[in-house]
Design an enzyme around this catalytic site. Structure first.
Site, PDB file in Angstrom:
ATOM      1  N   ASP A 101      -0.893   1.187   9.809  1.00 59.68           N
ATOM      2  CA  ASP A 101       0.520   1.440   9.505  1.00 59.68           C
ATOM      3  C   ASP A 101       0.708   2.933   9.213  1.00 59.68           C
ATOM      4  OD1 ASP A 101       1.034  -1.244   9.726  1.00 59.68           O
ATOM      5  OD2 ASP A 101       0.858  -1.618   7.571  1.00 59.68           O
TER       6      ASP A 101
HETATM    7  N1  URA Z   1      -3.190  -4.175   7.029  1.00 52.18           N
HETATM    8  C1  URA Z   1      -1.993  -3.610   6.749  1.00 52.18           C
HETATM    9  O1  URA Z   1      -1.149  -4.220   6.103  1.00 52.18           O
HETATM   10  N2  URA Z   1      -1.760  -2.350   7.175  1.00 52.18           N
HETATM   11  C2  URA Z   1      -2.660  -1.630   7.869  1.00 52.18           C
HETATM   12  O2  URA Z   1      -2.392  -0.479   8.216  1.00 52.18           O
HETATM   13  C3  URA Z   1      -3.902  -2.224   8.155  1.00 52.18           C
HETATM   14  C4  URA Z   1      -4.143  -3.503   7.724  1.00 52.18           C
END
Ligand code: URA
Length: 234
Positions: A101
């Site tokens: 993310d």
């Molecule tokens: N899980 C999440 O919620 N975000 C990420 O970036 C990776 C795994």
């Protein structure tokens, strides 16, 4: 990678002979003579022997990047945000393996090897990914056991996670969390479900590949051992 090893890999000479060339002042990195044998070649360095550019010819390139906050893990972004490939100064078209993310930091791998990308992102291989989670509040054993057993999300169920508290603070808790799937926002959904939303998220490993002490925004080539590990995954 040490300079003499780089030279040997580039086919300039044996490692021993390369050491002699370095000591003789025949080797330049980015236009500067280097006589130090321990010099570590960085991915963006240009290495010359007697004025001739040396290059490691590998069919593919494999990079580990420590992704900063605010950078998207795609090749381009319609909103014009900085992407992980903007941080890599190599004349190769690389693609991130999987996603983090925009507000997650830490280890992301990039390559131009489509076969490896498919392998690592394919659910069948169940590669473990470890995150350092800062979760709101203080999850208790019962709540963490829900994550260990596997959280239900609508019709779906996430596989059980490995969960270990590293530190308790008054207002939040640092938890090492390992998952073997890569569903969208998986970690955030898991912690939301037990009532302890994620405040901060950082990935520290993908299978046997570790983030280690790579500084935020920096990248390195994977070692031969790491590449062989990825190629050998079954
Ligand atoms: N899980 C999440 O919620 N975000 C990420 O970036 C990776 C795994």
């Amino acid at each position: 990678m040490r300079l003499q090893k780089y030279m040997a890999h580039a086919g300039a000479a044996s490692r021993r002979k390369s050491e002699e060339y370095i000591a003789e002042g025949r080797v330049k990195v980015n236009g500067q003579v280097i006589t130090e044998l321990g010099y570590k070649v960085q991915p963006s360095d240009k290495v010359y022997l007697d004025g001739k550019r040396l290059k490691i010819i590998r069919e593919h390139t494999y990079i580990a990047l420590n992704k900063p906050m605010g950078v998207v893990s795609t090749v381009s972004d319609e909103k014009g945000r900085k992407t992980v490939t903007d941080l890599i100064d190599l004349d190769r078209r690389l693609y991130p393996i999987g996603r983090l993310d925009v507000d997650t930091t830490g280890l992301i791998l990039l390559t131009d090897d489509g076969e490896i990308t498919n392998k690592i992102t394919h659910p069948k291989y169940e590669i473990e990914k470890t995150y350092i989670v800062t979760a709101e509040g203080r999850p208790d054993k019962r709540e963490l056991d829900i994550l260990r057993k596997g959280v239900k999300v609508g019709q779906e169920k996430f596989k059980g996670a490995k969960v270990k508290i590293l530190k308790n603070f008054e207002e939040d808790t640092i938890i090492e969390t390992t998952i073997s799937e890569g569903k969208n926002h998986q970690i955030k959904i898991m912690y939301e479900k037990i009532g302890h939303p994620v405040k901060k998220l950082k990935r520290i490993s993908v299978g046997e590949i570790q983030l280690g002490n790579l500084e935020i925004g920096n990248y390195r080539f994977l070692s031969d051992d790491e590449i062989n590990y990825l190629k050998g995954l079954k």
